[in-house]
Design a protein around this motif. Structure first.
Motif, PDB file in Angstrom:
ATOM      1  N   MET A   1       0.834  -1.196   0.000  1.00 49.31           N
ATOM      2  CA  MET A   1       0.000   0.000   0.000  1.00 49.31           C
ATOM      3  C   MET A   1       0.873   1.252   0.000  1.00 49.31           C
ATOM      4  N   ARG A   2       0.276   2.335  -0.422  1.00 49.50           N
ATOM      5  CA  ARG A   2       0.940   3.640  -0.393  1.00 49.50           C
ATOM      6  C   ARG A   2       0.228   4.470   0.681  1.00 49.50           C
ATOM      7  N   ILE A   3       0.980   4.883   1.691  1.00 51.51           N
ATOM      8  CA  ILE A   3       0.376   5.468   2.887  1.00 51.51           C
ATOM      9  C   ILE A   3       0.984   6.832   3.179  1.00 51.51           C
ATOM     10  N   GLY A   4       0.150   7.802   3.493  1.00 49.12           N
ATOM     11  CA  GLY A   4       0.612   9.111   3.923  1.00 49.12           C
ATOM     12  C   GLY A   4       0.660   9.189   5.443  1.00 49.12           C
ATOM     13  N   VAL A   5       1.555  10.030   5.961  1.00 50.80           N
ATOM     14  CA  VAL A   5       1.711  10.214   7.404  1.00 50.80           C
ATOM     15  C   VAL A   5       1.837  11.702   7.684  1.00 50.80           C
TER      16      VAL A   5
ATOM     17  N   ARG B   1       8.459   6.279  13.183  1.00 49.18           N
ATOM     18  CA  ARG B   1       9.434   5.199  12.999  1.00 49.18           C
ATOM     19  C   ARG B   1       8.747   3.837  12.979  1.00 49.18           C
ATOM     20  N   ALA B   2       7.844   3.600  13.928  1.00 49.70           N
ATOM     21  CA  ALA B   2       7.178   2.302  14.013  1.00 49.70           C
ATOM     22  C   ALA B   2       6.276   2.059  12.804  1.00 49.70           C
ATOM     23  N   VAL B   3       5.565   3.099  12.378  1.00 47.81           N
ATOM     24  CA  VAL B   3       4.698   2.989  11.206  1.00 47.81           C
ATOM     25  C   VAL B   3       5.516   2.575   9.983  1.00 47.81           C
ATOM     26  N   VAL B   4       6.607   3.279   9.762  1.00 45.59           N
ATOM     27  CA  VAL B   4       7.428   3.016   8.573  1.00 45.59           C
ATOM     28  C   VAL B   4       8.102   1.650   8.654  1.00 45.59           C
ATOM     29  N   ARG B   5       8.690   1.349   9.810  1.00 45.26           N
ATOM     30  CA  ARG B   5       9.400   0.068   9.927  1.00 45.26           C
ATOM     31  C   ARG B   5       8.473  -1.117   9.679  1.00 45.26           C
ATOM     32  N   LYS B   6       7.313  -1.102  10.338  1.00 48.52           N
ATOM     33  CA  LYS B   6       6.411  -2.247  10.164  1.00 48.52           C
ATOM     34  C   LYS B   6       5.834  -2.277   8.754  1.00 48.52           C
ATOM     35  N   GLY B   7       5.430  -1.114   8.250  1.00 49.67           N
ATOM     36  CA  GLY B   7       4.841  -1.089   6.921  1.00 49.67           C
ATOM     37  C   GLY B   7       5.789  -1.585   5.850  1.00 49.67           C
ATOM     38  N   VAL B   8       7.030  -1.131   5.907  1.00 47.96           N
ATOM     39  CA  VAL B   8       8.018  -1.528   4.895  1.00 47.96           C
ATOM     40  C   VAL B   8       8.407  -2.988   5.061  1.00 47.96           C
TER      41      VAL B   8
ATOM     42  N   ASP C   1       6.994  -5.575   6.896  1.00 52.12           N
ATOM     43  CA  ASP C   1       5.981  -6.632   6.907  1.00 52.12           C
ATOM     44  C   ASP C   1       5.101  -6.630   5.660  1.00 52.12           C
ATOM     45  N   HIS C   2       4.933  -5.469   5.031  1.00 46.94           N
ATOM     46  CA  HIS C   2       3.971  -5.382   3.940  1.00 46.94           C
ATOM     47  C   HIS C   2       4.539  -4.830   2.633  1.00 46.94           C
ATOM     48  N   GLY C   3       5.754  -4.320   2.672  1.00 49.70           N
ATOM     49  CA  GLY C   3       6.300  -3.709   1.466  1.00 49.70           C
ATOM     50  C   GLY C   3       5.635  -2.382   1.121  1.00 49.70           C
TER      51      GLY C   3
ATOM     52  N   VAL D   1      -0.578   0.709  11.542  1.00 53.29           N
ATOM     53  CA  VAL D   1      -0.351   0.026  10.261  1.00 53.29           C
ATOM     54  C   VAL D   1      -1.331  -1.133  10.100  1.00 53.29           C
ATOM     55  N   ASP D   2      -1.570  -1.873  11.176  1.00 52.11           N
ATOM     56  CA  ASP D   2      -2.556  -2.952  11.110  1.00 52.11           C
ATOM     57  C   ASP D   2      -3.930  -2.408  10.743  1.00 52.11           C
ATOM     58  N   ALA D   3      -4.304  -1.264  11.348  1.00 53.61           N
ATOM     59  CA  ALA D   3      -5.610  -0.666  11.069  1.00 53.61           C
ATOM     60  C   ALA D   3      -5.723  -0.254   9.600  1.00 53.61           C
ATOM     61  N   VAL D   4      -4.641   0.294   9.054  1.00 56.07           N
ATOM     62  CA  VAL D   4      -4.645   0.682   7.639  1.00 56.07           C
ATOM     63  C   VAL D   4      -4.884  -0.540   6.761  1.00 56.07           C
ATOM     64  N   HIS D   5      -4.177  -1.619   7.031  1.00 56.80           N
ATOM     65  CA  HIS D   5      -4.305  -2.806   6.196  1.00 56.80           C
ATOM     66  C   HIS D   5      -5.641  -3.514   6.392  1.00 56.80           C
ATOM     67  N   ASP D   6      -6.286  -3.274   7.523  1.00 59.59           N
ATOM     68  CA  ASP D   6      -7.629  -3.818   7.741  1.00 59.59           C
ATOM     69  C   ASP D   6      -8.715  -2.898   7.188  1.00 59.59           C
ATOM     70  N   GLY D   7      -8.310  -1.740   6.663  1.00 64.21           N
ATOM     71  CA  GLY D   7      -9.289  -0.798   6.146  1.00 64.21           C
ATOM     72  C   GLY D   7     -10.152  -0.186   7.233  1.00 64.21           C
ATOM     73  N   ALA D   8      -9.591  -0.031   8.422  1.00 68.26           N
ATOM     74  CA  ALA D   8     -10.343   0.493   9.567  1.00 68.26           C
ATOM     75  C   ALA D   8     -10.342   2.018   9.543  1.00 68.26           C
ATOM     76  N   TRP D   9     -10.875   2.593   8.472  1.00 64.63           N
ATOM     77  CA  TRP D   9     -10.873   4.044   8.307  1.00 64.63           C
ATOM     78  C   TRP D   9     -11.841   4.694   9.301  1.00 64.63           C
TER      79      TRP D   9
END
Length: 332
Positions: free
Chosen positions: A1-5, A20-27, A29-31, A285-293
């Motif tokens: 996914m492409r995510i803004g912060v 830092r945590a958002v970027v590390r896990k996103g990159v 675990d999910h690319g 990051v988990d919420a983003v990937h679950d679509g928990a908008w």
């Protein structure tokens, strides 16, 4: 996914730990790829951004402030704000936003998500700890630590000179910093916005303390006010300076005020804030990937859960009477 912060509102310790945590896990675990918007919502409205990868967040865990910058820009303050936010996300092909902020920043995120369909996940940060739905916010513990250390140091000065020392802390409309630091630092009085205070009672605490051959320390939140009378603060003086003058005038005991101000928001985050910020970032990051908008990550006990953003910002979390009563045992 492409995510803004983005990080919006007042700065506080722990913001970089969330990023830092958002970027590390996103990159890892999910690319995912990340775009960091500069200066909060302003960066989204003007499309002012930078790419965020692991190299950009390396070494930022203990750093105060925010590498993205911040501002109090409100995207809802202009008629075309939501449309401009949407246009920026579409132009950069972003799937959603991680919004790290306090009540005002997250209120905008809630409205954009619920009323305009813009995908946002919230992370609560503020030294005031006044966001409903979470036990603690990023930055609060560090601010309490700074205030407590100040009170600890001032005890010796108060005793050496037999003075009343008034410590003014931040808190906006909530007294969380005041009651936590007051209890931890052994203050002899704590005044908060939720409880208009009786100045004669405060002076009674002071007299009682001197009667026991000790010099008192009174902690006051910056928006605390006396009951039933207007306060003319004048100039740049705040409630702490006013209270110190009133105590000295009414009791005859020399008084001094220490206003902590922005020092509570600066510097390196405490271990707890680093822990909390990191966990919030991972779960965002988990919420983003679950679509928990339209959801916000929150701490309930030891668990990080999700709550509806609109519910979290609907009311300000204030100090309840039972919590204040714990401090009252030590007044005077």
């Amino acid at each position: 996914m492409r995510i803004g912060v983005l990080t919006g509102g007042s700065d506080c310790p722990g913001l970089n730990a969330v990023i830092r945590a958002v970027v590390r896990k996103g990159v890892q675990d999910h690319g995912d790829t990340f775009t960091g918007f500069r200066d909060g919502w302003r960066g989204v409205l003007t499309d002012d951004a930078m790419e965020l990868g692991i190299p950009e967040v390396r070494g930022t865990l203990p750093r105060g402030g925010t590498v993205l910058g911040s501002s109090r820009t409100d995207p809802l303050a202009r008629p075309d704000g939501p449309a401009r936010v949407r246009a920026t996300l579409e132009a950069r092909r972003l799937d959603g936003l991680v919004v790290i902020g306090g009540i005002h920043t997250l209120t905008a995120a809630a409205t954009l998500a619920d009323e305009h369909g813009i995908p946002c996940v919230g992370v609560p940060k503020t030294i005031d700890n006044d966001i409903s739905g979470t036990d603690y916010t990023v930055g609060f513990d560090t601010a309490v630590g700074v205030a407590t250390e100040t009170i600890d140091r001032l005890h010796t000065t108060a005793e050496s000179h037999k003075r009343v020392l008034v410590v003014e802390v931040m808190g906006r409309t909530s007294g969380w910093i005041a009651i936590h630091a007051g209890l931890a630092g052994g203050a002899n009085g704590v005044l908060i916005p939720e409880r208009p205070f009786d100045l004669d009672r405060v002076c009674g605490w002071v007299a009682s303390r001197f009667g026991a051959s000790y010099a008192p320390i009174v902690v006051v939140a910056d928006n605390a006010r006396p009951a039933g009378e207007p306060v003319r603060l004048g100039g740049l003086s705040g409630i702490g300076e006013w209270l110190g003058r009133e105590i000295e005038h009414r009791t005859g005991h020399e008084s001094r005020a220490t206003v902590l101000g922005h020092i509570q928001r600066g510097g390196t985050p405490s271990p707890f804030d680093r822990w909390l910020a990191t966990r919030f970032g991972l779960h965002a990051v988990d919420a983003v990937h679950d679509g928990a908008w339209g959801q916000m990550v929150a701490l309930h006990g030891q668990d990080v859960v999700r709550v509806r953003l609109a519910d979290a910002v609907a009311t300000v979390k204030t100090v309840d009477p039972a919590r204040y009563a714990e401090n009252e045992v030590f007044f005077g």
